[in-house]
Enzyme design. Structure first.
Site, PDB file in Angstrom:
ATOM      1  N   ASP A 178       0.847  -1.197   0.000  1.00 16.67           N
ATOM      2  CA  ASP A 178       0.000   0.000   0.000  1.00 16.67           C
ATOM      3  C   ASP A 178       0.884   1.249   0.000  1.00 16.67           C
ATOM      4  OD1 ASP A 178      -2.121   1.721   0.198  1.00 16.67           O
ATOM      5  OD2 ASP A 178      -2.972   0.841   1.998  1.00 16.67           O
ATOM      6  N   ASP A 179       0.798   2.040  -1.067  1.00 14.83           N
ATOM      7  CA  ASP A 179       1.551   3.298  -1.176  1.00 14.83           C
ATOM      8  C   ASP A 179       3.065   3.077  -1.186  1.00 14.83           C
ATOM      9  OD1 ASP A 179      -0.941   4.441  -1.029  1.00 14.83           O
ATOM     10  OD2 ASP A 179      -0.515   5.727   0.691  1.00 14.83           O
ATOM     11  N   CYS A 200      -5.672   4.113  -4.153  1.00 20.56           N
ATOM     12  CA  CYS A 200      -5.810   2.685  -3.867  1.00 20.56           C
ATOM     13  C   CYS A 200      -7.139   2.074  -4.287  1.00 20.56           C
ATOM     14  CB  CYS A 200      -5.540   2.407  -2.397  1.00 20.56           C
ATOM     15  SG  CYS A 200      -6.605   3.279  -1.255  1.00 20.56           S
ATOM     16  N   LYS A 213      -6.071  -5.704   3.719  1.00 17.87           N
ATOM     17  CA  LYS A 213      -6.884  -4.555   3.305  1.00 17.87           C
ATOM     18  C   LYS A 213      -7.816  -4.892   2.145  1.00 17.87           C
ATOM     19  CE  LYS A 213      -6.405   0.115   1.410  1.00 17.87           C
ATOM     20  NZ  LYS A 213      -5.507   1.277   1.212  1.00 17.87           N
ATOM     21  N   HIS A 250     -11.015  -2.298   1.261  1.00 17.82           N
ATOM     22  CA  HIS A 250     -11.274  -0.909   0.882  1.00 17.82           C
ATOM     23  C   HIS A 250     -12.054  -0.763  -0.422  1.00 17.82           C
ATOM     24  CE1 HIS A 250      -9.785   3.515   0.958  1.00 17.82           C
ATOM     25  NE2 HIS A 250     -10.886   3.341   1.675  1.00 17.82           N
ATOM     26  N   HIS A 278       1.094   2.618   4.302  1.00 14.44           N
ATOM     27  CA  HIS A 278       0.121   3.703   4.327  1.00 14.44           C
ATOM     28  C   HIS A 278       0.082   4.292   5.736  1.00 14.44           C
ATOM     29  CE1 HIS A 278      -3.631   5.872   3.982  1.00 14.44           C
ATOM     30  NE2 HIS A 278      -3.823   5.462   2.747  1.00 14.44           N
ATOM     31  N   ASP A 282      -0.195  -0.913  -4.774  1.00 17.58           N
ATOM     32  CA  ASP A 282      -1.422  -0.411  -5.396  1.00 17.58           C
ATOM     33  C   ASP A 282      -1.234   0.919  -6.109  1.00 17.58           C
ATOM     34  OD1 ASP A 282      -1.130   1.118  -3.115  1.00 17.58           O
ATOM     35  OD2 ASP A 282      -3.129   0.734  -2.313  1.00 17.58           O
ATOM     36  N   LYS A 288       1.681   9.564  -5.600  1.00 15.80           N
ATOM     37  CA  LYS A 288       0.324   9.063  -5.402  1.00 15.80           C
ATOM     38  C   LYS A 288      -0.679  10.153  -5.770  1.00 15.80           C
ATOM     39  CE  LYS A 288      -2.823   7.476  -1.766  1.00 15.80           C
ATOM     40  NZ  LYS A 288      -2.963   7.024  -0.379  1.00 15.80           N
TER      41      LYS A 288
END
Length: 582
Positions: free
Chosen positions: A31-32, A71, A130, A132, A291, A343, A364
């Site tokens: 993530d990120d 994301c 995750k 989301h 994240h 992501d 991002k």
């Protein structure tokens, strides 16, 4: 009679043989995490030996692209093999591509995912970590957007996202604490406005301009806005930071610092159970790392050279190492397809709490920038992929759906446009162009860039329609804005004609070409212009999941354990992991 028996034998044995030839699947999604955060992609200060080992034992993809730079749209495209703009998950030109747990927005039930396809072919499937992509539609228990509705037999993790409010100190870990102050300021400003409006309505009633019914209705609307603001910003830890096991809320608010070890333990248990039952499986471990809020487990803190961000990265790499070691211990390595990616790119606007996008410009949130969408990706499958393979051609996370379909010998859906392509030949070392003639890069629902790979030659072109309002001397936007968003009201300008780059020989996009510098300039632009027109004609009108009515939280959709307190804890023994960090 003997011939009949032989046919019966073949009808039983051949399907079993084909099934045995099919691999298991493990998908590891960060993530990120930027492409500059991983050792095998050039980082020499953050330790990622387990991710690097996957690359050494398999393939490294140097031009692997997310379908979005945030994301939720990116993850929806990864699972469906389709651009989010085709099914309402792209967002808008405003920063609304975020799913609150108490809002009805989410992945439409009409979409098909590759975990569902694997499940239909006899695989046991699990998502750990995750999600989301939404939760409820009409009431708190309908779980219309739950992972179980999209092909995952088992879900253990967070239906929303780790976010700054999940830090119990209400401060973005590793940053300045600005967000906590902003939320406090916003909370009191909204209370002041709501009280003023209410008193104004009473005054209007006193002078007989409106009726009591109007006062009550408008007051309910106003106070609902206040309560929502307070709940989701000032007290977001309690309402947004929820952990589930299948349909049940098991921790609220969750402890970010124990998430990765708990996820790792669940992944090990899942693999061991599949081995014991001799079941083929598809496992996705979807990390919160890296994240914000950055709260790695205690054993990892202070161990890296990059503060909490580096600690968080090295914690994720440790977890990946445990998963890979479990596959080896169970004798599953040779026939397991392992895929690691992120992501979207690193979040540069949050300072030391963000990572690195390497040599690539952008961050991002920037749907057309290389830094926002070029992902650190490695793939291992010893039976099919030679160690040390490097894939430089443009590929997409949307390609995973058709690649899995090809491995399973499963037909692709015929009732919709599929944007992904099978990349198994490239992973196997085939010297051929990308299967994509064009890749369309969106920011929200606005086209920001297009890649074009001619069938002849070795050059991939990129037309950049959008230019971002970067701070001077950087490739990120103001920290007050949190990201470069998509439309002109956020400072984005659009180029007509677009800037054109030879992304093969100029991946940092420093030298836009022109008619004077390259004789192919107009020819390439004409081809891209025609492709954009045809692409837009392929889009159909769909419900946008991120319009304000869908985006706005509803109290009756809020997941809650131990009602009305919405507070519970999961007791987990992490000692079997024997966590030690040097």
């Amino acid at each position: 009679m003997a011939g009949v028996l032989w046919l019966v034998f073949l009808s039983v044995v051949l399907p079993i043989s084909r099934a045995d030839d099919r691999p298991n699947f493990v998908f590891l999604v960060a993530d990120d995490v930027g492409i500059g955060d991983i050792g095998c992609f050039g980082n020499d200060t953050i330790r990622t030996p387990n991710i690097d080992r996957i690359a050494a034992n398999g393939a490294k993809l140097t031009q692997h692209l997310a379908a979005a730079a945030v994301c939720t749209p990116s993850r929806s495209a990864f699972l469906t093999g389709r651009l989010p703009v085709r099914f309402g998950m792209a967002g808008t030109d405003q920063p609304l591509a975020y799913v609150f747990l108490a809002a009805p927005s989410g992945l439409p039930r009409s979409e098909v995912t590759f975990p569902q396809m694997a499940k239909d072919h006899g695989y046991q499937t699990a998502l750990i970590g995750k999600w989301h992509l939404g939760l409820n539609c009409k009431w708190v228990g309908d779980h219309c957007h739950h992972p179980n509705k999209f092909g995952f037999d088992y879900f253990y993790g967070i239906p929303g996202s780790n976010a700054p409010e999940c830090d119990p100190d209400s401060v973005t870990a590793g940053a300045t604490g600005k967000y906590a102050a902003d939320r406090t300021y916003t909370r009191f400003r909204v209370w002041e406005v709501a009280v003023s409006v209410f008193l104004g309505l009473l005054a209007l009633k006193y002078f007989q301009y409106i009726q009591w019914k109007t006062v009550i209705v408008l007051s309910v609307i106003g106070w609902s806005a206040v309560i929502s603001n307070y709940a989701f910003w000032a007290n977001g830890t309690q309402f947004n930071c929820v952990m589930m096991r299948d349909d049940d809320v098991i921790e609220q608010p969750y402890d970010v610092s124990t998430l990765t070890p708990r996820m790792t333990l669940e992944a090990v248990k899942f693999l061991e159970e599949r081995k014991a039952k001799k079941e083929q499986f598809l496992l996705e471990v979807s990390y919160w790392n890296a994240h914000t809020a950055l709260l790695p487990y205690k054993e990892f803190r202070g161990k890296s050279r990059h503060g909490l961000y580096g600690d968080t990265m090295e914690e994720m790499d440790w977890s990946i190492g445990v998963v890979m070691a479990t596959l080896e211990r169970l004798g599953l390595t040779n026939n397991t397809f392992v895929y690691f990616t992120s992501d979207n790119g690193a979040h540069m606007e949050i300072g030391d709490a963000g990572g690195s996008n390497g040599i690539y410009k952008g961050s991002k949130g920037q749907g057309g920038s290389e830094g926002g969408i070029r992902m650190p990706t490695v793939v291992q499958w010893p039976r099919k992929i030679k160690p040390g393979t490097i894939v430089t051609e443009a590929t997409s996370q949307m390609d995973i759906f058709p690649t899995v379909a090809d491995i399973l010998k499963a037909p692709l859906p015929q009732d919709r446009v599929m944007d992904g392509r099978n990349i198994l030949p490239l992973l196997g070392g085939a010297k051929q162009p990308s299967p994509h003639d064009f890749l369309f890069h969106y920011c929200g629902n606005i086209l920001h860039a297009v890649r074009y790979r001619p069938r002849k030659g070795k050059v991939t072109w990129k037309a950049q329609f959008a230019t971002y309002p970067w701070l001077p001397g950087t490739t990120h936007c103001s920290v007050d804005q949190l990201a470069c968003f998509c439309g002109t009201q956020w400072g984005v300008t659009f180029n007509d004609p677009p800037l054109l780059y030879d992304i093969t020989n100029d991946p940092t996009e420093d030298r836009p070409i022109s008619a004077d510098s390259n004789p192919k300039y107009q020819e390439v632009l004409n081809v891209i212009t025609k492709a954009v027109k045809e692409h837009k004609q392929s889009l159909t009108k769909v419900d946008n999941q991120f319009t304000m009515p869908r985006f706005f939280p509803r109290p009756w959709l809020q997941p809650c354990c131990n009602f009305p307190y919405c507070n519970c804890r999961e007791g987990v023994d992490l000692s079997p992991l024997k966590i030690t960090v040097k």
